[in-house]
Scaffold this active site. Sequence first.
Site, mmCIF file in Angstrom:
data_model
loop_
_atom_site.group_PDB
_atom_site.id
_atom_site.type_symbol
_atom_site.label_atom_id
_atom_site.label_comp_id
_atom_site.label_asym_id
_atom_site.label_seq_id
_atom_site.Cartn_x
_atom_site.Cartn_y
_atom_site.Cartn_z
ATOM 1 N N CYS A 131 -3.563 4.171 9.444
ATOM 2 C CA CYS A 131 -1.863 3.243 10.207
ATOM 3 C C CYS A 131 -2.219 4.431 10.947
ATOM 4 O O CYS A 131 -0.344 4.594 11.126
ATOM 5 C CB CYS A 131 -1.185 3.740 8.851
ATOM 6 N N CYS A 170 -1.077 8.182 6.922
ATOM 7 C CA CYS A 170 -2.712 8.247 6.708
ATOM 8 C C CYS A 170 -3.050 7.555 7.853
ATOM 9 O O CYS A 170 -2.994 7.432 8.994
ATOM 10 C CB CYS A 170 -2.301 7.323 5.962
ATOM 11 N N CYS A 178 1.001 -1.207 0.111
ATOM 12 C CA CYS A 178 -0.296 -0.136 0.133
ATOM 13 C C CYS A 178 1.054 0.937 0.284
ATOM 14 O O CYS A 178 0.650 2.553 -1.282
ATOM 15 C CB CYS A 178 -0.945 0.208 1.558
ATOM 16 N N CYS A 179 2.044 1.261 1.246
ATOM 17 C CA CYS A 179 2.783 2.615 0.960
ATOM 18 C C CYS A 179 3.250 2.282 -0.233
ATOM 19 O O CYS A 179 4.106 3.567 -0.761
ATOM 20 C CB CYS A 179 4.214 1.820 1.456
ATOM 21 N N CYS A 226 7.139 3.939 5.841
ATOM 22 C CA CYS A 226 7.110 4.658 4.671
ATOM 23 C C CYS A 226 7.726 3.704 2.907
ATOM 24 O O CYS A 226 7.055 2.960 2.256
ATOM 25 C CB CYS A 226 5.756 4.962 4.241
#
Length: 194
Positions: free
Chosen positions: A163, A160, A77-78, A186
């Site tokens: 997170c 985010c 995702c990162c 990240c």
Amino acid sequence: MPRVAFATGFGAEGCVLIDLIGREKLPIDIFTLDTGVLFPETYALWRALEAKYGITIRAVPPAQVIDKLWESDPDRCCDLRKVQPLREALRGFGAWITAIRRDQTPERANAAVVESDTKFGLIKINPLVRWTHDDVWGHLYAHDVPTNPLHQQGYPSIGCTPCTSPIVPGENLRAGRWRGVAKTECGLHVKGDK
Ligand code: SF4
């Protein structure tokens, strides 16, 4: 086109650098990795900083959006929402500026003021590596710099929404990032290619 870019996530340290760049009208391109899942307070701060300094902070969108990927694969995702977009955003620049400080994480403890960033293929400038937490907040108060109100609600480090959680007294200032997951960065400030 400026030769130097500043990538900000609107943390307290980033607000210091935006204040310096904005007040001195430095020819530096400022952008943020807009993952699409930032806090409403962060989006409001973005607009407030642009208004105060009369600048534009560019939004760099994700390479791809996969809903709730942070639950199953936060590294991927990162990579999609931050690392790949950063690589694209830095293309054509000679150097990029970051707001990291050495005492934020063990991974950042050896950061130099000027480094060769082999991961992204340009020079990396970290002007605040020697600053302390108190240095940062002293500057912010002295210059009346807008900051994220979540800092006063237990969030010293804000990323985010899915997170980021608040911390309790005694915890590391980045303990609220990816809580419960063996992940502290990240991937933007990790040396070498993934
Ligand atoms: S911090 Fe979380 S939501 Fe943001 S890009 Fe990384 S894994 Fe995804």
